[in-house]
Scaffold this motif. Structure first.
Motif, mmCIF file in Angstrom:
data_model
loop_
_atom_site.group_PDB
_atom_site.id
_atom_site.type_symbol
_atom_site.label_atom_id
_atom_site.label_comp_id
_atom_site.label_asym_id
_atom_site.label_seq_id
_atom_site.Cartn_x
_atom_site.Cartn_y
_atom_site.Cartn_z
ATOM 1 N N GLY A 1 0.826 -1.193 0.000
ATOM 2 C CA GLY A 1 0.000 0.000 0.000
ATOM 3 C C GLY A 1 0.860 1.242 0.000
ATOM 4 O O GLY A 1 2.053 1.209 -0.285
ATOM 5 N N SER A 2 0.233 2.345 0.361
ATOM 6 C CA SER A 2 0.928 3.633 0.373
ATOM 7 C C SER A 2 1.685 3.799 1.689
ATOM 8 O O SER A 2 1.187 4.397 2.625
ATOM 9 N N ILE A 3 2.905 3.262 1.716
ATOM 10 C CA ILE A 3 3.723 3.268 2.924
ATOM 11 C C ILE A 3 4.829 4.296 2.788
ATOM 12 O O ILE A 3 5.575 4.282 1.806
ATOM 13 N N PHE A 4 4.941 5.165 3.798
ATOM 14 C CA PHE A 4 6.025 6.145 3.812
ATOM 15 C C PHE A 4 7.266 5.535 4.459
ATOM 16 O O PHE A 4 8.368 5.651 3.932
ATOM 17 N N SER A 5 7.063 4.888 5.600
ATOM 18 C CA SER A 5 8.203 4.330 6.322
ATOM 19 C C SER A 5 7.727 3.274 7.312
ATOM 20 O O SER A 5 6.673 3.423 7.912
ATOM 21 N N ILE A 6 8.537 2.216 7.466
ATOM 22 C CA ILE A 6 8.243 1.175 8.444
ATOM 23 C C ILE A 6 9.284 1.225 9.542
ATOM 24 O O ILE A 6 10.486 1.235 9.266
ATOM 25 N N ASN A 7 8.823 1.209 10.774
ATOM 26 C CA ASN A 7 9.722 1.188 11.916
ATOM 27 C C ASN A 7 9.935 -0.284 12.307
ATOM 28 O O ASN A 7 10.541 -1.039 11.571
ATOM 29 N N SER A 8 9.437 -0.686 13.429
ATOM 30 C CA SER A 8 9.634 -2.069 13.858
ATOM 31 C C SER A 8 8.595 -2.993 13.230
ATOM 32 O O SER A 8 7.507 -2.558 12.838
ATOM 33 N N MET A 9 8.942 -4.266 13.142
ATOM 34 C CA MET A 9 8.023 -5.308 12.712
ATOM 35 C C MET A 9 8.093 -6.446 13.722
ATOM 36 O O MET A 9 9.100 -6.598 14.429
ATOM 37 N N ALA B 1 1.547 6.914 3.725
ATOM 38 C CA ALA B 1 1.853 8.107 2.935
ATOM 39 C C ALA B 1 0.930 9.270 3.274
ATOM 40 O O ALA B 1 1.249 10.426 2.997
ATOM 41 N N THR B 2 -0.204 8.976 3.903
ATOM 42 C CA THR B 2 -1.173 10.031 4.205
ATOM 43 C C THR B 2 -1.168 10.438 5.681
ATOM 44 O O THR B 2 -1.927 11.314 6.079
ATOM 45 N N ASP B 3 -0.351 9.782 6.480
ATOM 46 C CA ASP B 3 -0.295 10.093 7.910
ATOM 47 C C ASP B 3 0.941 10.921 8.250
ATOM 48 O O ASP B 3 1.920 10.941 7.500
ATOM 49 N N THR B 4 0.868 11.556 9.413
ATOM 50 C CA THR B 4 2.032 12.316 9.880
ATOM 51 C C THR B 4 2.679 11.656 11.079
ATOM 52 O O THR B 4 3.665 12.173 11.617
ATOM 53 N N SER B 5 2.106 10.522 11.508
ATOM 54 C CA SER B 5 2.686 9.815 12.647
ATOM 55 C C SER B 5 2.631 8.311 12.384
ATOM 56 O O SER B 5 1.977 7.851 11.448
#
Length: 121
Positions: A26-34, A102-106
């Protein structure tokens, strides 16, 4: 829309191995932990293993030395290699990712739909 999709479910005999995969799309800006969690019938969901973007891992005591978590950041994918499986490992396994769309700020928690792992002879 962000989705986490697990695969690799199955029935395996005690002592056997299984590999789970989870792809975030999907529209992912960044992934932190998994991470991988599991929930056995009648029990609370528990963390199995976690991995940071840099590859630092943590595993529950119950799976240490048997399960290995890894990830491919380029593919937005996390894996769980499960060896020496025991009947008590039987559960629904859930993929988790802390990511920013991509649409979130947090950053927020996202979950997969779960995949069944059954260890039985």
């Amino acid at each position: 829309q962000v989705q986490l999709v697990e695969s690799g479910e199955g029935l395996v005999q005690p002592g056997g191995s299984l590999r789970l995969s989870c792809v975030a799309s999907g529209s992912i800006f960044s992934i932190n932990s998994m991470a991988w969690y599991r929930q056995a019938p009648g029990k609370q969901r528990e963390v199995v293993a976690t991995i940071t973007t840099g590859g630092r891992t943590m595993s529950a005591d119950s799976v240490k030395g048997r399960f290995t978590i890894s990830r491919d950041n380029a593919k937005n994918t996390v894996y769980l290699q499960m060896n020496s499986l025991k009947p008590e490992d039987t559960a629904v396994y859930y993929c988790n990712a802390v990511l920013r769309s991509a649409t979130d700020t947090s950053y927020s928690n996202y979950w997969g739909q779960g995949t069944q792992v059954t260890v039985s002879s």
